[in-house]
Design an enzyme around this catalytic site. Structure first.
Site, PDB file in Angstrom:
ATOM      1  N   CYS A 236     -13.125   1.535   2.774  1.00 52.98           N
ATOM      2  CA  CYS A 236     -14.150   0.493   2.694  1.00 52.98           C
ATOM      3  C   CYS A 236     -14.913   0.704   1.392  1.00 52.98           C
ATOM      4  CB  CYS A 236     -15.109   0.604   3.879  1.00 52.98           C
ATOM      5  SG  CYS A 236     -14.258   0.562   5.466  1.00 52.98           S
TER       6      CYS A 236
ATOM      7  N   ASN B 265     -18.028   4.329   5.668  1.00 48.89           N
ATOM      8  CA  ASN B 265     -16.623   4.336   5.249  1.00 48.89           C
ATOM      9  C   ASN B 265     -16.011   5.614   5.816  1.00 48.89           C
ATOM     10  OD1 ASN B 265     -14.157   4.275   3.989  1.00 48.89           O
ATOM     11  ND2 ASN B 265     -14.942   5.023   2.021  1.00 48.89           N
ATOM     12  N   GLY B 266     -15.052   5.485   6.729  1.00 50.63           N
ATOM     13  CA  GLY B 266     -14.456   6.677   7.331  1.00 50.63           C
ATOM     14  C   GLY B 266     -14.210   6.460   8.813  1.00 50.63           C
TER      15      GLY B 266
ATOM     16  N   GLU C  94      10.570   2.754  -5.311  1.00 51.51           N
ATOM     17  CA  GLU C  94       9.327   2.166  -5.821  1.00 51.51           C
ATOM     18  C   GLU C  94       9.445   0.648  -5.969  1.00 51.51           C
ATOM     19  OE1 GLU C  94       5.442   1.792  -7.380  1.00 51.51           O
ATOM     20  OE2 GLU C  94       6.451   3.106  -5.969  1.00 51.51           O
TER      21      GLU C  94
ATOM     22  N   GLU D 127       4.861  -4.645  -0.608  1.00 49.36           N
ATOM     23  CA  GLU D 127       3.399  -4.632  -0.443  1.00 49.36           C
ATOM     24  C   GLU D 127       2.707  -5.854  -1.015  1.00 49.36           C
ATOM     25  OE1 GLU D 127       2.786  -1.084  -3.716  1.00 49.36           O
ATOM     26  OE2 GLU D 127       1.228  -1.390  -2.212  1.00 49.36           O
TER      27      GLU D 127
ATOM     28  N   TRP E 150     -12.426  -2.265   5.559  1.00 43.57           N
ATOM     29  CA  TRP E 150     -11.007  -2.184   5.901  1.00 43.57           C
ATOM     30  C   TRP E 150     -10.994  -1.642   7.322  1.00 43.57           C
ATOM     31  CZ3 TRP E 150      -7.035   0.819   7.651  1.00 43.57           C
ATOM     32  CH2 TRP E 150      -5.734   0.378   7.366  1.00 43.57           C
TER      33      TRP E 150
ATOM     34  N   LYS F 254       7.007  -2.033  -4.101  1.00 44.37           N
ATOM     35  CA  LYS F 254       6.229  -3.067  -4.803  1.00 44.37           C
ATOM     36  C   LYS F 254       6.474  -4.440  -4.199  1.00 44.37           C
ATOM     37  CE  LYS F 254       3.789  -1.088  -6.301  1.00 44.37           C
ATOM     38  NZ  LYS F 254       3.733   0.338  -6.342  1.00 44.37           N
TER      39      LYS F 254
ATOM     40  N   ARG G 264     -11.002  -2.141  -2.274  1.00 47.19           N
ATOM     41  CA  ARG G 264     -10.994  -1.016  -1.332  1.00 47.19           C
ATOM     42  C   ARG G 264     -10.803  -1.470   0.117  1.00 47.19           C
ATOM     43  NH1 ARG G 264     -13.045   3.566  -3.562  1.00 47.19           N
ATOM     44  NH2 ARG G 264     -13.383   4.396  -1.479  1.00 47.19           N
TER      45      ARG G 264
ATOM     46  N   HIS H  39      27.334   4.859   4.151  1.00 50.90           N
ATOM     47  CA  HIS H  39      27.046   5.531   5.427  1.00 50.90           C
ATOM     48  C   HIS H  39      26.212   4.644   6.348  1.00 50.90           C
ATOM     49  CE1 HIS H  39      28.749   8.958   3.397  1.00 50.90           C
ATOM     50  NE2 HIS H  39      27.916   8.735   2.395  1.00 50.90           N
TER      51      HIS H  39
ATOM     52  N   LYS I  56      -6.868   0.014  -1.702  1.00 42.65           N
ATOM     53  CA  LYS I  56      -6.462   0.768  -2.889  1.00 42.65           C
ATOM     54  C   LYS I  56      -6.431   2.267  -2.649  1.00 42.65           C
ATOM     55  CE  LYS I  56      -5.225   1.349  -7.109  1.00 42.65           C
ATOM     56  NZ  LYS I  56      -3.843   1.031  -7.456  1.00 42.65           N
TER      57      LYS I  56
HETATM   58  C1  AGP Z   1       0.997   1.808  -4.082  1.00 45.40           C
HETATM   59  O1  AGP Z   1       1.161   0.620  -4.703  1.00 45.40           O
HETATM   60  C2  AGP Z   1       0.067   1.791  -2.977  1.00 45.40           C
HETATM   61  N1  AGP Z   1      -1.189   1.306  -3.353  1.00 45.40           N
HETATM   62  C3  AGP Z   1      -0.018   3.097  -2.220  1.00 45.40           C
HETATM   63  O2  AGP Z   1       1.262   3.418  -1.757  1.00 45.40           O
HETATM   64  C4  AGP Z   1      -0.558   4.294  -3.024  1.00 45.40           C
HETATM   65  O3  AGP Z   1       0.375   4.717  -3.938  1.00 45.40           O
HETATM   66  C5  AGP Z   1      -0.875   5.437  -2.051  1.00 45.40           C
HETATM   67  O4  AGP Z   1      -1.850   4.985  -1.155  1.00 45.40           O
HETATM   68  C6  AGP Z   1      -1.353   6.684  -2.783  1.00 45.40           C
HETATM   69  O5  AGP Z   1      -2.542   6.423  -3.445  1.00 45.40           O
HETATM   70  P1  AGP Z   1      -3.107   7.500  -4.495  1.00 45.40           P
HETATM   71  O6  AGP Z   1      -2.113   7.629  -5.596  1.00 45.40           O
HETATM   72  O7  AGP Z   1      -4.413   6.917  -4.946  1.00 45.40           O
HETATM   73  O8  AGP Z   1      -3.270   8.796  -3.741  1.00 45.40           O
END
Ligand code: AGP
Length: 610
Positions: free
Chosen positions: A2, A100-101, A483, A490, A74, A487, A27, A506, A605
Site C-alpha cells: 500500500c 501498510n502490512g 521473463e 502481468e 492493495w 511480462k 504500490r 517431455h 510494485k
Molecule cells: C516484475 O515485473 C514484477 N513486478 C515482480 O515479479 C517483481 O519482480 C517482484 O515482485 C520482485 O520485486 P523486487 O525486485 O522489487 O524485489
C-alpha cells in the site's frame, strides 16, 4: 504494497496528499482514502478504486485541515470496498489510522477489544490497530505513548500513520517490516512509504527502521523506539529529482523505462569497469578480496523478475568464476531449512529493496552466518541497509509495475560481480578484458535493439488476439524466456509459459498447433545448434514461430514466421539484448488489449507482505 503519505504544516493537507498518493499509486490501487483534523473533528473521505475515484468523492468542498494522512490500498484482508478502505477511525471518530502490512494476531485482538465494547465497521486487520490505540490512549497520555503501547501487543508487519483530534498538528508513524520515511520540510513535515511522494517538497528524508516510531509536528520530528526511548537518526539527501519520476512524454512509465535502458545500463556500469586489469571496481561490496576468496558457494535469492535475473547470474558464476551457485525463490528459501554457513555468499536481488520474502531470506541467511549482498535499485531501502554489502543498480526510479530496466541492470550488475569473483579465481586478465569490453559496448547495442520498436509493434498486432503463448530458450536465454512470459502475463493478462526449449519433448509439445504462438529466444550462442532443432520440432507440428535471432541469422530465420534481430555480443550478455524485444512485445500487445500497463490488475510494485 500500500502507499502511505501524511502532512503536517501551514498548508491545507488534502491537495498535497493527493499529489503524493498519485506518485504512490503503483504500490496498490484498489481503494484510497484520507483524513484530516479540522475544527476538533476528523474529516474522513474514502472511495473504492483509483485515486481519481477519491478525488470525485472529495468533490469541490475539500476539507481544509493542515494535518492529515492518506492511503492507497492493495487489499490483503477484506475486499476492495469503501468500508474497508483506509483510514480507519476509532469508536469516537477521534483517531484515524492508515496501515501498510498485515496484523497477524488481528483476530485475537479484535475479539478482546469487542468484548471491551469496541464496535468494528470493516473486515480489515488494520481496524484493530485504531481501536487498540483508542483503548490505550489514556486521558493524560500522549498519542505517541498510546501507539507505542499498542504496538507492543501487535504481531505482524506494519507501516502506520495516526492522527488524533486531541493533538491536532501531530502525526505518529511507526514501522515494522513495511517501508516508511519522514520528509523534512521547512516549517512542515511529511511521512511517506517512499521518497517519490515527497520529492516535490523536499529531498531530505529520515528512513525509519523496524521498531521505530516517528512523532511529527510542523516544526519538529522525533524518533523513539517502542519503549519511548529517543533515537538519533541521520537525514539522507535523496539523489533522484522530480523529473526522473515523471512520464516524460511517454504514454506509459513502462515504455519510458524500456527506452531508458541504454542510459540505465550505462549508469550501472559507470565507474566500475577496469579495462586494463580486465576487472571491476565495486566500492559497496564491503568484503575484502581475502573474504571473497573464502567464499566456496553462492546462493542467489529473489522473487519474480529478480529471480529470473538470478538464474542468469548462476550461469555466469559457474561458467566464469567456477563457483557452485544455486538460485532460490526467496519465499521457499526462508521457510526451508537451508544449508548455508560463513563460506556461503547469499546474494539477494531486489529492485525495490523492500520485497518481504527476499528480506526475510537474507535475514535467515545472516542468522546462519552467511555473508549477504544486495543487488538493489532503491537507495536507502531496507534490504540495502540490512545486508553486509551490495551493488546499487543506479537504474533510476522504476515506476511501472512490470520490471524492465531493473532486469537489464541486474544482469549487468551480476556480470560485474561475476568478474569480481572470477578474477580472484580462474578468470584470466585476457578473459576479463573481453568481458569488460563487451560490457562497455552494451549500451550502444541496447540502443540498436530499441530502434526495432516499430517492427515489434507491428508484430504485436498479429499476436494481440492470442490466448496462450509459449516462450522457449536455452542456456543464458532460458531465463529470458521465463521473463518474456512473465511480462506478457502481468500486463496483458494473456496466459504464457516460459520453458527450457529441450523440455518441450517431455510434455508441453502437446500444446503445439497453428493457434499457439511460440516465441524462441535463439541468438547464435553456444547452444544455437540445439535450439535450431527445437524450432524444427515446433514447425513440424504446425506451430507459429516468432524468433529472437542474431543479426544476419539465416537458419532460424528460414524456419520462423517472424524474426526480430539483435546484435551479437558475448553469450553471458545476450540476455540484456534478447529480453528487450520481449518487453516491447508484451507492452504493445497490452496496449492493443487496452489493459492498464503501468498498474496491471491485482499487482503492486513492491510486495511488502508475504
Ligand atoms: C516484475 O515485473 C514484477 N513486478 C515482480 O515479479 C517483481 O519482480 C517482484 O515482485 C520482485 O520485486 P523486487 O525486485 O522489487 O524485489
Amino acid at each position: 504494497m500500500c502507499g502511505i503519505v501524511g502532512y503536517t504544516g501551514p498548508r491545507p493537507a488534502v491537495g498535497l496528499m493527493l499529489d503524493g498518493l498519485r506518485r504512490l499509486e503503483y504500490r496498490g490501487y484498489d481503494s484510497a482514502g484520507l483524513a484530516v483534523v479540522e475544527d476538533g473533528r476528523i474529516e474522513l473521505r474514502r472511495a473504492a478504486g483509483r485515486i481519481a475515484a477519491l478525488e470525485q468523492a472529495l468533490g469541490s468542498e475539500r476539507p481544509t485541515g493542515t494535518t492529515g494522512i492518506a492511503h492507497t490500498r492493495w487489499a490483503t484482508h477484506g475486499a476492495p470496498t469503501e468500508i474497508n478502505a483506509h483510514p480507519h477511525t476509532d469508536c469516537g471518530d477521534t483517531l484515524a489510522l492508515v496501515h501498510n502490512g498485515i496484523i497477524e494476531n488481528a483476530s485475537a485482538l479484535r475479539t478482546a477489544l469487542a468484548q471491551r465494547g469496541h464496535v468494528f465497521r470493516s473486515e480489515t486487520d488494520t481496524e484493530v490497530l485504531v481501536h487498540l490505540i483508542e483503548d490505550l490512549y489514556a486521558r493524560d497520555g500522549t498519542l505517541a505513548d498510546a501507539v507505542a503501547a499498542a504496538l507492543r501487543q501487535v504481531e505482524g508487519t506494519y507501516g502506520i500513520a495516526v492522527i488524533a483530534t486531541r493533538e491536532p498538528d501531530t502525526i505518529v508513524a511507526a514501522r515494522h517490516g513495511s517501508p516508511l520515511l519522514v520528509g523534512i520540510g521547512n516549517g512542515e513535515n511529511f511521512v511517506a512509504s517512499d521518497a517519490s511522494a515527497v520529492l516535490a517538497h523536499t529531498r531530505s528524508v529520515v528512513y525509519l527502521d523496524d521498531g521505530e516510531i516517528a512523532v511529527i509536528t510542523p516544526r519538529d520530528h522525533r524518533i523513539i523506539d517502542l519503549r519511548s526511548v529517543e533515537k538519533a537518526k541521520a537525514i539522507t539527501h535523496v539523489e533522484w529529482d522530480l523529473a526522473t519520476i515523471e512520464r516524460g512524454g511517454y504514454a506509459h512509465f513502462m515504455l519510458k523505462e524500456i527506452m531508458e535502458q541504454p542510459e540505465s545500463v550505462r549508469n550501472t556500469l559507470r565507474g566500475r569497469l577496469l579495462e586494463e586489469d580486465g576487472a571491476v571496481h565495486l566500492g559497496g561490496l564491503n568484503l575484502s578480496d581475502e573474504e571473497l576468496l573464502q567464499i566456496d558457494r553462492i546462493v542467489i535469492t529473489g522473487c519474480g523478475t529478480s529471480w529470473h535475473a538470478g538464474l542468469i547470474g548462476e550461469y555466469m558464476m559457474e561458467e566464469l568464476a567456477r563457483l557452485p551457485t544455486e538460485v532460490e525463490y526467496a519465499s521457499e528459501f526462508r521457510y526451508r531449512n537451508p544449508i548455508v554457513d560463513e563460506r556461503t555468499l547469499v546474494v539477494g536481488i531486489s529492485q525495490s529493496g523492500e520485497t518481504a520474502d527476499t528480506l526475510a531470506a537474507l535475514r535467515e541467511a545472516k542468522r546462519r552466518g552467511a555473508r549477504t549482498l544486495g543487488l538493489v535499485n532503491v537507495v536507502g531501502s531496507t534490504i540495502a541497509r540490512e545486508v553486509d554489502g551490495g551493488i546499487y543498480l543506479h537504474a533510476g526510479p522504476e515506476i511501472g509495475v512490470a520490471s524492465t530496466k531493473a532486469f537489464t541492470s541486474q544482469i549487468a550488475a551480476l556480470a560485474l560481480l561475476t568478474l569480481q569473483m572470477g578474477r580472484l579465481r580462474s578468470l584470466s586478465i585476457l578473459q576479463g578484458r573481453q568481458v569488460v569490453r563487451a560490457l562497455a559496448g552494451l549500451p550502444d547495442l541496447v540502443e540498436r535493439v530499441l530502434a526495432r520498436a516499430p517492427e515489434i509493434e507491428r508484430l504485436a498486432g498479429r499476436l494481440a488476439d492470442a490466448s496462450n503463448v509459449l516462450y522457449l530458450g536455452r542456456g543464458y536465454n532460458f531465463p529470458v524466456a521465463l521473463e518474456g512470459a512473465l511480462k506478457l502475463k502481468e500486463i496483458s493478462y494473456v496466459h504464457a509459459e516460459g520453458y527450457p526449449a529441450a523440455e518441450m519433448k517431455h510434455g508441453p509439445i502437446a500444446l503445439i498447433d497453428e493457434l499457439m504462438p511460440v516465441v524462441f529466444v535463439a541468438p547464435q550462442d553456444a547452444v544455437y545448434q540445439k535450439i535450431l532443432s527445437n524450432v524444427e520440432e515446433v514447425k513440424a507440428r504446425g506451430g507459429r514461430v516468432i524468433a529472437i535471432v542474431t543479426e544476419g541469422d539465416t537458419n532460424v530465420a528460414r524456419l520462423a514466421d517472424h524474426v526480430i534481430e539483435i546484435p551479437e555480443t558475448l553469450d553471458l550478455l545476450t540476455p540484456v539484448l534478447s529480453v528487450i524485444p520481449l518487453q516491447l512485445l508484451a507492452y504493445y500487445i497490452a496496449v492493443r488489449r487496452g489493459t492498464d500497463v503501468d498498474q496491471p490488475r491485482n499487482l503492486a510494485k513492491s510486495v511488502t507482505v508475504e
